[in-house]
Design a protein around this motif. Structure first.
Motif, short mmCIF file in Angstrom:
data_model
loop_
_atom_site.label_atom_id
_atom_site.label_comp_id
_atom_site.label_asym_id
_atom_site.label_seq_id
_atom_site.Cartn_x
_atom_site.Cartn_y
_atom_site.Cartn_z
N PRO A 42 0.65 -1.32 -0.12
CA PRO A 42 -0.47 0.37 -0.06
C PRO A 42 0.51 1.58 0.28
N GLU A 43 0.19 2.83 -0.02
CA GLU A 43 0.99 3.52 0.03
C GLU A 43 0.07 4.76 0.61
N PHE A 44 1.58 3.93 1.43
CA PHE A 44 1.74 4.31 3.39
C PHE A 44 1.76 5.97 3.52
N PHE A 47 -1.74 11.43 1.00
CA PHE A 47 -2.66 12.51 1.41
C PHE A 47 -2.32 12.67 2.29
N MET A 195 -8.75 -8.92 5.81
CA MET A 195 -9.10 -8.71 4.25
C MET A 195 -8.88 -9.79 3.77
N ARG B 198 -12.90 -1.11 1.20
CA ARG B 198 -11.97 -2.32 1.72
C ARG B 198 -10.80 -1.83 1.28
N GLU B 199 -11.29 -2.41 -0.14
CA GLU B 199 -9.84 -2.14 -0.95
C GLU B 199 -8.43 -1.42 -1.32
N TYR B 200 -9.46 -0.10 -1.33
CA TYR B 200 -9.37 1.07 -1.23
C TYR B 200 -8.41 1.28 -0.48
N CYS B 202 -7.68 -0.93 2.43
CA CYS B 202 -6.59 -1.60 3.17
C CYS B 202 -5.61 -1.77 2.54
N ASN B 203 -5.78 -2.37 0.74
CA ASN B 203 -4.81 -2.68 0.45
C ASN B 203 -3.99 -1.72 -0.28
N LEU B 204 -4.77 -0.48 -0.93
CA LEU B 204 -3.74 0.66 -1.58
C LEU B 204 -3.50 1.74 -0.81
N HIS B 205 -3.95 1.99 0.14
CA HIS B 205 -3.59 3.46 0.92
C HIS B 205 -3.36 2.68 3.16
N GLY B 206 -2.92 1.47 2.75
CA GLY B 206 -2.14 0.98 4.27
C GLY B 206 -2.92 1.80 5.21
N PHE B 207 -4.30 1.08 5.54
CA PHE B 207 -5.33 1.80 6.94
C PHE B 207 -5.68 0.17 7.02
N LEU B 296 -8.49 11.47 0.05
CA LEU B 296 -8.71 10.07 0.03
C LEU B 296 -10.21 9.86 0.04
#
Lengths: 609, 609
Positions: A42-44, A47, A195, B198-200, B202-207, B296
């Motif tokens: 993921p992009e940590f 934003f 997930m 969730r994909e956005y 968790c997987n894309l932005h590290g939440f 975001l």
């Protein structure tokens, strides 16, 4: 530059000793969780003001201008500090030249655990000063600007794993405890695993994530359900122990494949390692049988299993309830180990005492020597043919110790099951590794009895699990003759001696459900009339399962308590120690709910009256 | 073979008239939800006895032996029936030859909505009998074997969309209502959209997906929080209205990026289109500013938007609170339309009456004719220069009707905002489409006031949103001089006139938070001491947002009520009509919680006493 040795110790403190896998290292381990072949990192830093996380910087970033945000983990003689974020640690050089006096002042004066933002260049550490134990150990940051984002007051305890804290203190300052490597790892692993489960269920197998109410009606005999007063006098909601009724109604509603990461509630008063609210992976399918659910769950665990653990091997072995009880003396055996060896004579005495104290039962040890003679008082009481038959049945070998007991089957089996775990404890204190913490040994237990005798009145029946469990297809006739002997289509999933899931094929026939509820269980069917009616209107055959998420993550992370895999757990008395919950409420806030507090003294007075 | 015309009507019944997009067709529409370029179609028939779903069969399956499970939707003269599952409908030919008498008997005798399993061959429909309106309309099933899985009793209503049912009946038999196309579509779209979110995140932005407790402490002034009695006399948990405190504490705990699909609770008594429990997409980030959160969320909605709708265009426009109030007379404007035209003289009368009845305020209409003269009583009261200035300011055009009012700014704006919607209603009854249901018009509203005068005592302040909202950076000095004028860093997300989200940058400075709570708001800070303490121990700057999931899905699906996007909603009185919830509880079950019911008559008696 010398890199302090306590820093590498930091990563060891909380985690249990683990063989075979390497020690978890902050930054590297969490990333390894994410790096499967299909999965992009993921992009940590999207934003936000930072350009990078502290933990991701490597030699490949050399020369880059970076902005980092984090907590001051450690500072050494005003020359450098270690900055920490969720992703790891990085060394930051405090500038010493006059022109950077303001930056130096900020970085030297901010107390440890203050939050700072720094900008600067990624440079190589001087030759010989690299730290191979630190994922960012080849580089450091030459700072140009710094900003104190928030200063930290004196902490109630140091955020270092090797500093031992009582659990009460950890819970009181949970927001500080969450900064520890272990809590970060546990919560992130939990999020990742859930997930992946969702991807498996939703994207690969067409399950629909459906939320069900938590303000519901109490279930018959639901004595462990929290009550929620409504604004209608004397009317209450209940917080359900599971979405059981709803998931079945969804199948009647044609949803076909349901899942939910469901919050459930159970008021068990003070019980160690239980939580008043807990989470289960709740699943229900139409047109499925036991084998289908088992395959689904095996695939689910295999797919979602963390990459830093050994892969899950499927299918899982299956044993019947009768078999596990006879073999392991429990319905949730730890199948990581089989035999018991290395016992000393004095151990046997303590085992006999344990059996006498806990089960009021006599244990007879049999020591087999090289010529397979029995060195035991039992030898005098049984015939030679019986002795040989026992040896054959138990597949005993030279130097084995056999523990014998006699009595009612279930009770004797339970005792021996407990003794098996006692022996394992004993042997592990002797250095024999029986229960490998890196080994995950799954087992399906099937063919449970459908009913059990009621504890209060053994001539009446109660459901072994819940009243919607379908009987075993071969045993339906027994419902009308010897219901006690009927087996069910319930199945439990056991992992390393813990029940981590359970489910069943449900009754979809309204008539059978009515017969079981009213005639066999003598329940008031009025409270379940909506469910019985639903079965009348074209309910498909269906079944499901629920996995206990807290317990599963606890086992996967090797945590000593489920409280270590929950962000804000309650104490074993059900308290939130951080906020002092539960708390008293002014009487005027009770009024809309038409309730009054009756203090225990009141009710005593009432009784006296 | 004639295909009944009601079957195509079936797909239209419940859904609102939609322009531009095609009618949703069972089977094709749900699949289109799933078919994005990256997304594989799930295996809907894994782990079960069926080989295929009813809805997926096409000419490409010709000649295949299939096993299907589903509900009998319709049967015609014992010659064929239509079988339904969640994925669609398929036509099944009832065999007529003597050798298949048992199959014929099963399929002819099973009542409609019974559940059957059939096996047979996929064959072409005879030439001329294809049904192009039905996704499976080119094929039918030649049945070899059939099994009745469950018979259906006489239904309380027909499961056909064109059969109108009261909502009370739909809720009482929710498990039947869920079989409708519209409910299946709504719940599946909801599941898909949340999964993509969730994909956005968790997987894309590290939440990190973190569950927070729902058994918590009541918040100061939390009069709308449900209470949960504990086993300690007089001590209660509260069901929180949002995870606000926890999400901030997670940021203090260094979790960096948190999200949760969070169940929230609010006891508002009887309010239409509100639910006592509801769900929000709850998000919090460290080191972020308002722009970061906005980007975001724009990305989140764009990523998760259903494929069968027009794509979301980002960035969303932003207006300040002052601007939207002055322009639209509300803080949640429907920005799908601007002007109001086509009004008739008699409409103006009803508008004037509305204003007088609801706002006790006078409205002056101005009709602009071709030569821009004012046809209005106002014309007599204002000077020519004022008139021209007004024309310039309002950018009026020929044939415009202008509605003027005078009075206190907020009140006058509110009135005009309401009138704007009234006019839109009026115009739409005249056939002018102002609010295109396929158009999704997002708007950020920012720069809200930080405080509002308390309703009970306008000289005291209360938080416009909640007390953790950070002041606008330019207005911090106003906190100490004119706090009423201070703007906040709160932002609302508005969609088609509905607030679907709101959030803020939070206060991370303990001193400022104490000043606002204690000095300005005069709150009891003891109840929030844990949060204030947390801010002292290295809290990072942070902010977040919550999206109201039920409302969002309601708008996306064009549903008339949020109850249509919730599997088991409560009635507007907070009742579950299916199970009769809330319900009375035997007094002995109240005892462990040390509460007694005080009937309204009791308290009256008390007062009399």
């Amino acid at each position: 530059m010398y890199f302090p040795s306590w820093l590498s110790q930091l990563y060891r403190g909380l985690s249990r000793p683990i063989r075979r896998t390497t020690q978890p290292i902050w930054g590297s381990l969490y990333r390894s969780l994410l790096q499967s072949s299909q999965r992009r990192i993921p992009e940590f830093s999207s934003f936000v003001v930072r350009t990078n996380t502290c933990g991701e910087l490597r030699s490949s970033h050399l020369g880059q201008e970076v902005t980092l945000c984090g907590w001051i983990q450690y500072r050494r003689q005003n020359t450098f500090l270690v900055l920490r974020d969720f992703d790891g640690l990085v060394q930051v050089i405090i500038p010493q030249d006059e022109s950077a006096a303001s930056v130096k002042k900020i970085l030297c004066e901010a107390p440890v655990e203050s939050v700072v933002q720094v900008s600067g260049t990624v440079i190589s550490r001087p030759a010989g000063q690299e730290n191979p134990k630190m994922p960012t150990g080849e580089i450091e940051i030459k700072v140009k600007t710094a900003e104190l984002l928030n200063a930290c007051k004196k902490l109630p305890f140091e955020i270092k794993n090797f500093v031992k804290k009582t659990e009460a203190l950890r819970l009181q300052y949970r927001y500080l405890d969450l900064r520890s490597f272990q809590m970060q790892y546990n919560l992130r692993l939990r999020s990742q695993m859930v997930m992946k489960m969702r991807e498996y269920l939703c994207n690969l197998h067409g399950f629909v994530d459906i939320e069900t109410p938590t303000l519901f009606k109490r279930t018959p005999g639901g004595a462990k359900e929290f009550l929620v007063p409504s604004r209608e006098p004397g009317k209450f909601y209940s917080l359900p122990q599971s979405p059981q009724q709803f998931k079945q109604l969804l199948m009647v509603g044609g949803l076909d494949r349901y899942f939910q990461v469901a919050r459930c509630y159970r008021d068990e008063g003070s019980r160690p390692d239980r939580q008043p609210e807990f989470t289960q992976i709740d699943i229900e399918m139409s047109f499925v049988d036991q084998t289908g659910i088992q395959s689904l769950i095996e695939g689910l665990l295999q797919y979602s299993w963390p990459n830093d653990k050994d892969p899950v091997v499927v299918p899982f072995p299956t044993m019947t309830f009768a078999e596990v009880l006879a073999t392991y003396g429990t319905d949730k055996p730890d199948t990581r180990f089989g035999m018991k060896k290395y016992l000393k004579r004095k151990d046997i005495e303590s085992i006999r005492n344990f059996a006498a104290d806990h089960f009021n039962q006599e244990i007879l040890p049999v020591f087999l020597n090289a010529n397979r003679n029995w060195n035991s008082p039992v030898a005098n009481f049984i015939m030679e043919s019986q002795r040989l038959e026992l040896i054959r049945l138990m597949e005993t070998q030279e130097e084995d110790v056999v523990l014998l007991t006699a009595g009612e089957h279930n009770k004797a089996c339970s005792l021996l099951g407990k003794l098996r775990l006692e022996c394992a404890d004993l042997l592990e204190t002797r250095g024999v590794v029986l229960r490998d913490p890196t080994l995950f040994s799954f087992l399906w237990v099937v063919d449970f009895p459908l009913f059990l005798p009621k504890e209060e009145n053994p001539r009446e029946l109660e459901s072994a699990h819940h009243p919607f469990t379908a009987p075993h297809p071969s045993d339906i006739h027994l419902l009308y003759t010897e219901p006690k002997k009927a087996r069910s289509q319930h199945y439990d999933l056991v992992l390393n001696g813990n029940e981590i899931g359970g489910g069943s094929i449900r009754i979809h026939n309204a008539e059978l459900q009515r017969y079981i509820l009213a005639t066999l269980l003598k329940e008031d069917v009025k409270m379940l009339s909506h469910l019985l009616q639903a079965l009348d209107y074209g309910a498909p055959p269906h079944g499901g399962i629920a996995l206990g998420l807290d317990r599963l993550i606890c086992l996967v992370t090797g945590s000593p308590s489920i409280r270590d895999v929950i962000a804000f757990p309650k104490s074993f008395r059900g308290h939130d120690l951080m906020s002092n919950t539960p708390d008293s409420v002014p009487p005027e806030e009770l009024k809309p709910y038409h309730i009054r507090v009756s203090k225990p003294t009141d009710s005593k007075a009432e009784r006296a009256h």
